[in-house]
Structures are given as C-alpha cells and as structure tokens.
Write an enzyme that holds these catalytic residues in place. Structure first.
Site, PDB file in Angstrom:
ATOM      1  N   LYS A 116      13.477 -47.760  77.716  1.00  0.00           N
ATOM      2  CA  LYS A 116      14.303 -48.106  76.552  1.00  0.00           C
ATOM      3  C   LYS A 116      15.705 -48.516  76.979  1.00  0.00           C
ATOM      4  O   LYS A 116      16.317 -49.397  76.378  1.00  0.00           O
ATOM      5  CB  LYS A 116      14.363 -46.914  75.588  1.00  0.00           C
ATOM      6  CG  LYS A 116      13.094 -46.655  74.806  1.00  0.00           C
ATOM      7  CD  LYS A 116      13.307 -45.516  73.814  1.00  0.00           C
ATOM      8  CE  LYS A 116      12.127 -45.357  72.867  1.00  0.00           C
ATOM      9  NZ  LYS A 116      10.922 -44.886  73.533  1.00  0.00           N
ATOM     10  N   GLU A 200      22.222 -42.957  71.780  1.00  0.00           N
ATOM     11  CA  GLU A 200      22.660 -44.064  70.943  1.00  0.00           C
ATOM     12  C   GLU A 200      23.177 -43.541  69.608  1.00  0.00           C
ATOM     13  O   GLU A 200      22.823 -42.434  69.173  1.00  0.00           O
ATOM     14  CB  GLU A 200      21.535 -45.072  70.714  1.00  0.00           C
ATOM     15  CG  GLU A 200      20.333 -44.539  69.991  1.00  0.00           C
ATOM     16  CD  GLU A 200      19.225 -45.581  69.870  1.00  0.00           C
ATOM     17  OE1 GLU A 200      18.503 -45.517  68.861  1.00  0.00           O
ATOM     18  OE2 GLU A 200      19.072 -46.433  70.763  1.00  0.00           O
ATOM     19  N   ARG A 292       1.874 -53.753  72.979  1.00  0.00           N
ATOM     20  CA  ARG A 292       0.460 -53.478  72.698  1.00  0.00           C
ATOM     21  C   ARG A 292       0.207 -53.775  71.232  1.00  0.00           C
ATOM     22  O   ARG A 292       1.126 -54.104  70.473  1.00  0.00           O
ATOM     23  CB  ARG A 292       0.146 -52.007  72.977  1.00  0.00           C
ATOM     24  CG  ARG A 292       1.094 -51.051  72.233  1.00  0.00           C
ATOM     25  CD  ARG A 292       0.696 -49.610  72.373  1.00  0.00           C
ATOM     26  NE  ARG A 292       1.755 -48.702  71.934  1.00  0.00           N
ATOM     27  CZ  ARG A 292       2.023 -48.402  70.678  1.00  0.00           C
ATOM     28  NH1 ARG A 292       1.330 -48.955  69.715  1.00  0.00           N
ATOM     29  NH2 ARG A 292       2.992 -47.551  70.378  1.00  0.00           N
TER      30      ARG A 292
END
Length: 674
Positions: A116, A200, A292
C-alpha cells in the site's frame, strides 16, 4: 481461447469460474484440500486433484502443488479466483515460467500494488489523488508515533501488504497509538506474513467507492463504472451496489478517468478494482488497487450485461478488450449481500457446522445466487464462512431494494447461525433506503441491526398459536390411529371438570424464556403472556400441520385482537420460525415444567474458546488480578483475531492455554478463583 484451465481456489468463486468456462466449452480442473474432498467445486469441475491438508498453508497456498497438478492435468492456464494466491506476484511469475497463462495481471503489476505504501507513492507520481500520510520503510515505534503526531488524529494504521479489512485500526488519540500499532502489526504478520504498516489521515464519514477496470496486453484500459461499498462492518463490506446513489455523472467521469490513469501507471492487464475513499464533499482519494476479481463483481455484471470472467479468460489468452470505453452502457440497479455462517448477536462470531437446511430463492432474471455449498455440506473452520452471495437487479434502486427484501425473506439456514435477520434489518434501515450510509455507520449503530425483539408480544402470540394448532392436530391424529376417533380425548382443548381449561406453553427466543397461558381450541384462543392478553380468532395453518420431515413450510392466518395478520411459518416438533414479511423470529419449544439450568459449572468463573482456533497471545498468568472486560488472551480463528476478556473482577486461578496452541470450541482457557 484455452481448452483447459485449472482453478486455484475453492468454494463460491471456483464454482463461479466453472460456470463460465463450461459455457465457453473450456474444461476445468479443480484442486482441493482434505477438508474439501466432497465440496461443490470438486463435484462441478471436469476433474479434481488433492493438494494437501485442510489448512490453507498446507493446500491452497501451496503454489508448487498447484503447478504440479496443472502440469499433470494438461491445463493451459490458471485462474486464481480471489484470496489465497490471487495477488501473489511470485506465484504469477511461477505460472508464467511454467509455460502457462496466469488469468490475472502480471507479477510486475502486482508488485507495484502489493505494498500500500509503494502504491500510494506510485499513484501520487501518476497524478492520482492520495490521502496524506506516512509510507516510509522505517517502522520503529518511536518514528511512527512522531509521524502520527505530524499527520494528526484521527488517523488510520493499515497493513502495508494487507487487504480484506485485515490489519487496520482507527486511532483517535496519541495514548491509543502504540497499543493499536502492536495489534495491527501482529494481525498483519499473521494474515500476510509481513508486519509493515502505513499511516494516513482518517477521513470522517467517508464513502467507499470502487471502480472496475480492465486492461489488455495491447496497452488498452477502460472502466466499467463504479460500485458503492460504504455499508461496512469493521472494514468488511456488507452490501454492495451499482450504480452508486451518491455519485453524480461528473464525479463518475472524474473517478473513472483517475482509475484508468492508475491502471495505465502500472501497465495493467486483466480485471482489477481501483478503490477510492470519498469525502462528503465529493473529494476522492486513492486507497488501493485490488489486482484480482472482486467478490462483488456480480453487481457490475448485472448492470452492464457482461461476463467479467469471460473477459478475464479472453484477455489472458491474448485477445484485446472486447469493448471500447464508449461501448460500456449501464442499465438498471443491482445490489449484493453475502449470507454468512456467523452470529450477529455474538459480535458476528464466525460459525461452522453442517448445513442441515439451506433454502435460497429460485434464480430468475431479477435474482442471482452465487454459492459454493448446498444443503448437507459443511461450513468448515478453516476457510471463510460465506454460504452464498445474493444479488438482485431491477430497473431502479427502490425496486431493486424491494426485490432484495423479498429474496431475503425466502432464505433459510439451519445448522450454523446466520446473518439473514441482520441483513433484513439492514436493507430496511433509513441509512440504506435514503443512501446516507458511510463506512463507519454500522460500527457506530450496530444495536439498530442486531438487537432481538424479545419483548414483542405479537410474534409470541403467533408462535403460541402455531404450537396450539400443531398440538391439537397431533392429538386428533393420535386418536385416529387409536381406532376411536370420536374419543373426547381427541378434542385437545384443555378442558377440565368445572372450569374452562388452559394450556401452558414455554417458548424460548435466544436466551429469553416466554411463558404463555392459552385458553380455547380449534383456532379460537385467549393467550396471556407477560401480563398481556391477546384474543386470537380464525387461526389456520395453510399447509402441513403435522409432518415427519423437519421444518414443514406453511403460513399462519389469524385475527389477533381483530387485526388480521399473515405469517410465513416453518415449524417442527421443537422449532417455530416466523416471518411477517419484514422480520423473522426463531422460537424453541421448551417443556413447560423443565427445570432451568443453574450454571453449576461456575458460570462467570471461566473463559472458554468461542470456536476452534489458535491462541496467538496470552496476557496473564496464574495469580494475576484482573478486572471485568480486561483482555486476557487473543485468539485467531477464521482469518480474524478475537479478544477474550475477563467476565468479572477476580484473580486468575489457572491459565490452561499457551501461545501458539490450537484449541477446540468450548475449551476452558482461563479459570478465575471462586
């Protein structure tokens, strides 16, 4: 196009891929663990091969075993489904190195999105908006605490290599940061093998909007519109829909363009999902790309009329995208919910066990069922406890919601507990109906969706009426078998010499015991319960009253205090399931004069395992003083961490579990001094 593919997955998604492959004339190879030898994906595939033990690391995560089956079976390509190895870049590379096609993006694209932290840096460089935060490699607690203070609270700690809601914590103050950091890192290490985290800014009252993208090996990339996934519990999606009722045409165009830009930035080929967090103002930020097929892809299929698995197969075979961006047209509205073996009243504790009964609505142009189990199958402790996905479509959102409510009313699960009643409340809640829900709403208002209406007299009177009609029918049937059907004992009205008779019933709803006194017979009753008297007249069961089969389906019609009501009924000698069209109740018939269990085992003196699992942390030792609610152990089960807490203040007499130990359900783990 391929002639034969291997599906490196199990359950619902394996069955889903098999359906499309069969329609296209492609032979399918399934793999299975010891726990899945009789599973539906094994039965549906053209051939199936064993790959190891029941734990994922002994079977579905064994890339070498899967590649060996592909080689021996003659498969030309591998579809990874979702979960397991679907986002494992090394596996994708190994498939390619073995001379097979990987039905998904390249290992290089995965690596760019596998972290990430790295993904955020890459997207920021590509001009895609990202949430401010810290993504550095220095993971020392002191530095992370300083970065947290710089970013400000509230903030989010996220596993850098995670997904599926695992390894995420919201921190609202500096004093909470280090305990949440340790917990997040531990969960990330267990679930993903790496404990790196990122920080974050936490966006208050956010929406979760994701864009379905597709790319091909010829440099083309498009999007297929958005899915709204804001109904979440502990970061796990609960309801998904398309199109989003929040997104305007202008916002859709901007987010779609950003998603395609993100796909181009990593040379993306095949199906992917670009996830955004959206502020109430409409400002949106990149979260991640899931490299995916998503669990919720059917809602996109229903509004576009496209088969995304077919697209995956064609692109993996080297074909260009079947359509250009301007050819993508959406029609109507689709909604998906997932039926799980879990207990909402017990904190959504995952369940396991044999599906004694599984009733689902019939598929139609408006209702789609994607499932990997049938009645009689077992939900095991080793994998995700999803039973089925229920997806509906109609011309607009209000009609789609109505379809979903009716479809849920037709669902029934006996065996492990399920979340059906929770979903029925959810789809009628104002936050869903008026589309105002944000990602944290369910966690803030969970009691609105899980509380049991134990004190509602109406359902108790209805359940008692069903029991009375059943008992009378049983008595009459017994008299007929006796050879004297005119016997006064066949009347079954509770009559006693000198006064009107009454009957006593006991019904249990969850942990609540209802004692009911009933007068009358033959559908005409006076029912007393908790000081409330209900007059019942004209009661009739439309369907089987007596049956040797469990849970006979019928309907109850009657006038309760002169108000006509109709209930859907499923009942046998010990259970009565009611549904009034909106809610459901499950009553157990209890012998009227059975003694109550007193808890002789010392209720409150032990902490027991709520389900099978592994002890990952023991926080106490014998002789320690503890207070009610204090965390004593942390247990890992069904891919989630469970905090086991002290039931009362006291002193630890004995700790019966050790870190790393696998324990059975109901095993005594901690004993407090009496």
């Amino acid at each position: 196009m391929f002639d034969k593919i291997l599906i490196a997955n199990r359950g619902e998604i394996a069955c889903r891929v098999i359906r499309t492959a069969r329609r296209l004339g492609i032979a399918t190879v399934a793999v299975y663990s010891e726990a899945d030898a009789d599973a539906q994906h094994v039965r549906l595939a053209d051939e199936a091969w064993p790959i190891g033990g029941p734990r994922p690391q002994d079977s579905y995560l064994r890339g070498d075993a899967i590649l060996e089956v592909a080689r021996r079976s003659g498969a030309q390509a591998i579809h990874p489904g979702y979960g397991f190895l679907s986002e494992n870049a090394d596996f994708a590379d190994a498939v390619k190195a073995a001379g097979l096609a990987f039905i998904g993006p390249s290992g290089d694209s995965m690596r760019r999105m596998g972290s990430k932290a790295g993904a955020k840096d890459l997207m920021q460089a590509a001009g895609v908006p990202v949430v401010p935060g810290y993504t550095g490699e220095d993971q020392s607690p002191d530095l992370l605490a300083r970065e947290a203070a710089r970013i400000g609270f509230p903030l989010m700690i996220k596993a850098a290599h995670g997904g599926g809601g695992k390894g995420m914590r919201i921190v609202r103050g500096a004093d909470e940061f280090l305990p949440n950091l340790e917990s997040c890192q531990r969960e990330a290490k267990s679930a993903f093998g790496r404990d790196r985290v990122l920080l974050e800014r936490y966006i208050e009252s956010p929406r979760h909007i994701e864009i379905q993208v597709f790319g091909d090996a010829h440099g083309n990339a498009i999007h297929l519109g958005e899915r709204e996934c804001s109904a979440q519990r502990r970061y796990q999606k609960v309801l998904e829909e398309s199109p989003s009722p929040f997104v305007t045409p202008e916002l859709r165009a901007a987010m779609g363009a950003a998603a395609v830009q993100a796909a181009h930035a990593i040379d993306y080929a095949n199906a992917g999902t670009v996830e955004f967090i959206v502020a109430p103002s409409g400002e949106f930020f990149f979260m991640e790309i899931n490299t995916r097929l998503q669990v919720e892809h059917p809602v996109t299929e229903l509004v576009t009329g496209l088969d995304l698995v077919e697209w995956q197969l064609r692109i993996a075979g080297g074909e260009p995208l079947p359509l250009a961006q301007g050819d993508i047209v959406q029609h109507g509205h689709a909604i998906e919910v997932r039926l799980y073996a879990e207990d909402p009243a017990a904190g959504f504790l995952p369940g396991s066990g044999r599906l004694e009964r599984l009733r689902l609505p019939a598929p139609s142009p408006h209702v789609r069922i994607d499932s990997g189990v049938v009645e009689g199958d077992t939900v095991t402790i080793f994998y995700d406890p999803m039973i089925a996905k229920l997806i509906v479509w109609d011309e607009d959102r209000p009609r789609a919601l109505a379809r979903l409510r009716e479809a849920l009313a037709q669902c029934g699960i006996e065996g492990p507990k399920s979340n059906i009643a929770f979903l029925e409340r959810l789809v009628r809640h104002p936050a869903i109906v008026d589309a105002s829900i944000d990602t944290g709403y369910l966690d803030r208002h969970l009691d609105d969706f899980t509380a049991i209406d134990a004190g509602d007299a109406g359902p108790v009177a209805a359940a008692a009426t069903v029991a009375l009609l059943q008992d009378e029918a049983a008595t009459r049937a017994g008299a007929r078998r006796s050879g004297d059907p005119s016997s006064p004992w066949a009347i079954a009205d509770g009559w006693r010499l000198g006064h009107a008779g009454h009957r006593r019933l006991v019904l249990r709803l969850g942990d609540v015991r209802h004692e009911v006194t009933a007068h009358g017979a033959n559908g005409e009753y006076r029912i007393e319960h908790d000081g409330i008297t209900t007059s019942v007249s004209g009661a009739r069961l439309d369907g089987p009253v007596l049956t040797d089969s469990p849970l006979a389906e019928s309907s109850l019609t009657a006038r309760f205090d002169e108000r006509g009501r109709r209930y859907r009924i499923e009942a046998d000698a010990s259970r009565i399931l009611l549904h009034d069209g909106e809610r459901r109740w499950r009553y157990e018939r209890v012998p009227a004069y059975q003694a109550e269990h007193t808890g002789a085992d010392g209720s409150g003196d032990q902490v027991v395992a709520p389900m099978p699992g592994r002890i990952v942390l023991v926080r106490i030792a014998g002789g320690d003083s503890v207070v009610q609610g204090q965390e004593l152990l942390v247990m890992e089960a069904m891919k989630m961490e469970l905090s086991l807490k002290a039931p009362r203040d006291g002193v630890v007499a004995q700790v019966r579990a050790t870190q790393g130990e696998f324990v059975d359900a109901d095993a005594s783990l901690v004993v407090l001094e009496t």
